[in-house]
Design a protein around this motif. Structure first.
Motif, PDB file in Angstrom:
ATOM      1  N   UNK A  44      38.705  54.598  42.737  1.00 33.01           N
ATOM      2  CA  UNK A  44      39.636  54.225  41.675  1.00 33.01           C
ATOM      3  C   UNK A  44      38.865  53.870  40.396  1.00 33.01           C
ATOM      4  N   UNK A  45      37.979  54.747  39.992  1.00 24.79           N
ATOM      5  CA  UNK A  45      37.125  54.452  38.837  1.00 24.79           C
ATOM      6  C   UNK A  45      37.926  54.322  37.536  1.00 24.79           C
ATOM      7  N   UNK A  46      38.988  55.104  37.382  1.00 23.73           N
ATOM      8  CA  UNK A  46      39.802  54.994  36.173  1.00 23.73           C
ATOM      9  C   UNK A  46      40.384  53.592  36.066  1.00 23.73           C
ATOM     10  N   UNK A  47      40.962  53.114  37.154  1.00 22.95           N
ATOM     11  CA  UNK A  47      41.562  51.778  37.165  1.00 22.95           C
ATOM     12  C   UNK A  47      40.493  50.725  36.933  1.00 22.95           C
ATOM     13  N   UNK A  92      40.116  42.823  41.516  1.00 26.13           N
ATOM     14  CA  UNK A  92      39.581  42.974  42.880  1.00 26.13           C
ATOM     15  C   UNK A  92      39.832  44.379  43.402  1.00 26.13           C
ATOM     16  N   UNK A  93      38.833  44.967  44.031  1.00 20.46           N
ATOM     17  CA  UNK A  93      38.933  46.384  44.419  1.00 20.46           C
ATOM     18  C   UNK A  93      40.045  46.653  45.430  1.00 20.46           C
ATOM     19  N   UNK A  94      40.404  45.655  46.237  1.00 24.73           N
ATOM     20  CA  UNK A  94      41.448  45.877  47.222  1.00 24.73           C
ATOM     21  C   UNK A  94      42.838  45.921  46.591  1.00 24.73           C
ATOM     22  N   UNK A  95      42.922  45.639  45.293  1.00 24.38           N
ATOM     23  CA  UNK A  95      44.199  45.726  44.578  1.00 24.38           C
ATOM     24  C   UNK A  95      44.280  46.944  43.664  1.00 24.38           C
ATOM     25  N   UNK A  96      43.230  47.747  43.639  1.00 27.62           N
ATOM     26  CA  UNK A  96      43.190  48.863  42.698  1.00 27.62           C
ATOM     27  C   UNK A  96      44.241  49.927  43.005  1.00 27.62           C
ATOM     28  N   UNK A  97      44.537  50.138  44.289  1.00 30.13           N
ATOM     29  CA  UNK A  97      45.536  51.140  44.646  1.00 30.13           C
ATOM     30  C   UNK A  97      46.906  50.759  44.093  1.00 30.13           C
ATOM     31  N   UNK A  98      47.244  49.473  44.148  1.00 29.01           N
ATOM     32  CA  UNK A  98      48.525  49.018  43.595  1.00 29.01           C
ATOM     33  C   UNK A  98      48.534  49.166  42.074  1.00 29.01           C
ATOM     34  N   UNK A  99      47.391  48.874  41.454  1.00 25.55           N
ATOM     35  CA  UNK A  99      47.313  48.996  39.996  1.00 25.55           C
ATOM     36  C   UNK A  99      47.402  50.448  39.557  1.00 25.55           C
ATOM     37  N   UNK A 100      46.956  51.367  40.399  1.00 25.40           N
ATOM     38  CA  UNK A 100      46.972  52.782  40.033  1.00 25.40           C
ATOM     39  C   UNK A 100      48.388  53.267  39.732  1.00 25.40           C
ATOM     40  N   UNK A 158      30.274  45.092  47.658  1.00 25.85           N
ATOM     41  CA  UNK A 158      30.521  43.659  47.454  1.00 25.85           C
ATOM     42  C   UNK A 158      29.683  43.135  46.295  1.00 25.85           C
ATOM     43  N   UNK A 159      28.466  43.655  46.148  1.00 33.57           N
ATOM     44  CA  UNK A 159      27.645  43.291  44.989  1.00 33.57           C
ATOM     45  C   UNK A 159      28.361  43.708  43.702  1.00 33.57           C
ATOM     46  N   UNK A 160      28.896  44.904  43.699  1.00 31.27           N
ATOM     47  CA  UNK A 160      29.636  45.422  42.549  1.00 31.27           C
ATOM     48  C   UNK A 160      30.830  44.518  42.222  1.00 31.27           C
ATOM     49  N   UNK A 161      31.568  44.118  43.246  1.00 34.05           N
ATOM     50  CA  UNK A 161      32.718  43.235  43.040  1.00 34.05           C
ATOM     51  C   UNK A 161      32.283  41.904  42.448  1.00 34.05           C
ATOM     52  N   UNK A 162      31.270  41.295  43.062  1.00 37.97           N
ATOM     53  CA  UNK A 162      30.831  39.968  42.630  1.00 37.97           C
ATOM     54  C   UNK A 162      30.226  39.999  41.232  1.00 37.97           C
ATOM     55  N   UNK A 163      29.487  41.053  40.916  1.00 36.64           N
ATOM     56  CA  UNK A 163      28.878  41.149  39.590  1.00 36.64           C
ATOM     57  C   UNK A 163      29.934  41.283  38.501  1.00 36.64           C
ATOM     58  N   UNK A 164      31.107  41.812  38.854  1.00 38.71           N
ATOM     59  CA  UNK A 164      32.228  41.876  37.919  1.00 38.71           C
ATOM     60  C   UNK A 164      33.092  40.608  37.974  1.00 38.71           C
ATOM     61  N   UNK A 165      32.660  39.635  38.789  1.00 36.35           N
ATOM     62  CA  UNK A 165      33.383  38.364  38.936  1.00 36.35           C
ATOM     63  C   UNK A 165      34.801  38.574  39.453  1.00 36.35           C
ATOM     64  N   UNK A 166      34.962  39.535  40.346  1.00 38.89           N
ATOM     65  CA  UNK A 166      36.304  39.858  40.829  1.00 38.89           C
ATOM     66  C   UNK A 166      36.598  39.294  42.211  1.00 38.89           C
ATOM     67  N   UNK A 213      50.209  39.652  39.973  1.00 36.35           N
ATOM     68  CA  UNK A 213      49.206  38.977  40.788  1.00 36.35           C
ATOM     69  C   UNK A 213      48.055  39.845  41.244  1.00 36.35           C
ATOM     70  N   UNK A 214      47.773  40.917  40.510  1.00 37.38           N
ATOM     71  CA  UNK A 214      46.713  41.830  40.948  1.00 37.38           C
ATOM     72  C   UNK A 214      45.312  41.278  40.706  1.00 37.38           C
ATOM     73  N   UNK A 215      45.203  40.188  39.966  1.00 41.73           N
ATOM     74  CA  UNK A 215      43.894  39.537  39.824  1.00 41.73           C
ATOM     75  C   UNK A 215      43.607  38.572  40.970  1.00 41.73           C
ATOM     76  N   UNK A 216      44.597  38.325  41.823  1.00 44.74           N
ATOM     77  CA  UNK A 216      44.396  37.431  42.962  1.00 44.74           C
ATOM     78  C   UNK A 216      43.634  38.168  44.051  1.00 44.74           C
TER      79      UNK A 216
END
Length: 552
Positions: A478-481, A489-497, A256-264, A207-210
């Motif tokens: 978390x640029x690698x992730x 979504x950037x708030x899930x990147x730590x879990x994905x790492x 937030x612009x970065x997040x939205x532009x990636x449709x995340x 569920x990391x895309x949520x």
């Protein structure tokens, strides 16, 4: 769909047939063993045409999957013209210097011939203009393959050219990467891709895309608080404090612009686009459509000196000696001339890194206006409105900021200038965050056989910062992730790492992960190293010039 059309889409196309289509000017790429001809889609692609052009002739399955929603992937079926059998060996795209030959069905005697151009197939760095050591005249890339034998070259030229300082340096960097990263052997790269796709399924399953919308509620509170301080301090005449608050607001809003532009955020194209363009243009005076066009290329050809606009900063910075050869940028479609100004700045670039980035926001204005005025973004399809919406946003921004704040709210020219500079320079850490994760990483070209996940891990670095400081880094630590899963979504990147670390350990790919201080040290060290190379090159050129004068 008629059975005839379906039959045509399922036909098996040979490598030489696909090469012939590309030679005729068609934009052909491979997705999940399907052959796609996307000529008609080129001018409609919301991410810009060049993102597609860098995928021509390649298996773009991972890149396309990571950047697009399921709904977008379904649209690809309409562009399918056939299928392939077996493993696809990537061509070098035409935009990157690949040379293609037209397909011929038969030759005299009725025998079929395969005219696939050897100069553009995978074998490390085989492109046009190749010479001894594989120095590509278009890309200045060294080949480590044995496709060009010294004896063969000598028969054609009469002598063996002596490799120059830059050629040797390029070969050294490629050798280093080949020793540190997994083999480019097809079997190994296929294993890396297969396990990466399994990793992606695990990311989706967990569920990391949520998107955690509660996190954006907290972000919004920060934005409102800083906007409040900006207005209160401005009305009290505390202009420096007001400028600092506004600069911090701009800094945080960019994430937030970065997040939205990636449709995340919402994962809906129109909704996220409205969020990105409204914040960027109406509040920040920047163009998110410029950023999308620029940033998509950065994600696809990360750290490639002649292709990635995020590392093309001549005359101020060069993170590779290859910029000394005045490379041609495929993004800007111009030669990045290593001129006298560059020769001066590059030799002291490690001292100029932070001072130059203080003025980074002014350069973003220039790039945004250039993009909008020249109409460089998509003008058709779902993105047709972007340019016009952002132009309205520019008028709105300069009305409230330029007229309302600078002119009407601040009485003296001195205070206006101070407010302008402080508010813009406070955002300097943002430019450090964007550059620190790439400037110290590899810029070597290991050829078209390198898989997407290995290239992202080889060219990108994570920054380890305290958890309480995460809001200031906005997920960019978390640029690698992010490069592996750009829509996450950037708030899930730590879990994905954690999942990616396990993946890297499994496939034996090094994971670049440094603290705040060490990451900056690595960047300054890279800049200093390239500066030293610039000094050596200048001394070699002076010595050569003296030898020529003596000989005369």
């Amino acid at each position: 769909m008629s059975s005839k059309v379906q039959s045509l889409r399922e036909r098996i196309l040979s490598r030489s047939e696909i090469e012939g289509l590309i030679a005729d000017g068609h934009q052909i790429l491979i997705f999940d063993r399907k052959v796609l001809k996307v000529d008609a889609w080129l001018q409609y692609h919301p991410g810009g045409d060049k993102a597609i052009l860098h995928m021509v002739g390649k298996d773009a399955t991972d890149e396309i999957t990571m950047f697009h929603s399921v709904d977008a992937l379904r649209m690809l079926e309409r562009y399918q013209i056939g299928r392939i059998e077996g493993r696809w060996v990537n061509f070098v795209p035409p935009i990157q210097g690949g040379i293609f030959q037209r397909h011929e069905e038969e030759v005299s005697g009725g025998e079929k011939t395969n005219t696939a151009s050897e100069s553009c197939q995978d074998g490390l760095f085989k492109r046009s203009g190749q010479t001894y050591l594989g120095l590509d005249s278009r890309t200045d890339t060294i080949s480590l393959s044995s496709t060009v034998e010294p004896d063969t070259l000598k028969a054609h030229t009469g002598s063996l050219p002596k490799p120059g300082f830059l050629d040797i340096r390029t070969k050294q960097e490629i050798d280093l990467d080949l020793s540190r990263y997994p083999s480019l052997d097809p079997t190994k790269q296929d294993e890396i891709v297969q396990k990466f796709q399994e990793l992606h399924e695990r990311v989706k399953t967990e569920g990391l895309y949520d998107c955690p919308y509660w996190a954006y509620a907290i972000e919004t509170c920060r934005y409102v608080f800083l906007a409040f301080l900006f207005v209160v301090f401005l009305r009290q005449g505390w202009y420096v404090a007001s400028a600092v608050s506004l600069g911090m607001l701009w800094h945080l809003l960019v994430f937030t612009v970065h997040d939205a532009a990636h449709l995340s955020i919402t994962h809906d194209y129109t909704t996220d686009s409205l969020i990105a363009f409204t914040i960027a243009s109406f509040i920040g005076g920047l163009s998110a459509s410029w950023w999308k066009r620029n940033h998509n290329i950065h994600h696809i050809v990360t750290n490639a000196p002649e292709h990635d606009p995020d590392i093309e900063h001549i005359p101020f910075f060069a993170i590779s000696h290859r910029f000394f050869t005045s490379l041609r940028s495929t993004f800007y479609d111009r030669v990045m001339t290593y001129d006298p100004a560059a020769r001066v700045f590059i030799r002291v670039q490690h001292w100029l890194y932070y001072p130059v980035l203080l003025f980074g926001r002014f350069n973003l204005y220039r790039l945004s206006w250039e993009h909008l005025l020249m109409g460089l973004g998509p003008r058709k399809g779902v993105a047709w409105w972007h340019r016009w919406y952002e132009m309205v946003g520019q008028v709105f921004f300069w009305t409230w900021f330029g007229y309302g704040v600078l002119y009407r709210s601040i009485p003296t020219m001195r205070d206006r200038f101070k407010f302008l500079m402080v508010s813009h320079m406070v955002a300097m850490p943002l430019h450090v965050l964007f550059t620190v994760s790439h400037f110290a990483m590899s810029t070597a070209d290991l050829g078209a056989s390198e898989s997407f996940p290995q290239k992202m891990l080889r060219t990108t670095m994570d920054v380890d910062c305290p958890e309480w400081l995460n809001f200031w880094y906005g997920g960019l630590q978390f640029q690698v992730i992010h490069h592996l899963f750009p829509r996450l979504p950037r708030h899930n990147l730590a879990r994905a790492q954690k999942l990616v670390l396990e993946y890297c350990e499994d496939v034996k790919i090094p994971y670049a992960f440094y603290g705040i201080v060490d990451s900056n040290k690595h960047v300054l060290g890279r800049l200093a190293d390239v500066a030293k190379q610039a000094t050596i090159l200048a001394e070699c050129q002076k010595a050569a010039a003296k030898d020529i004068l003596r000989s005369h």
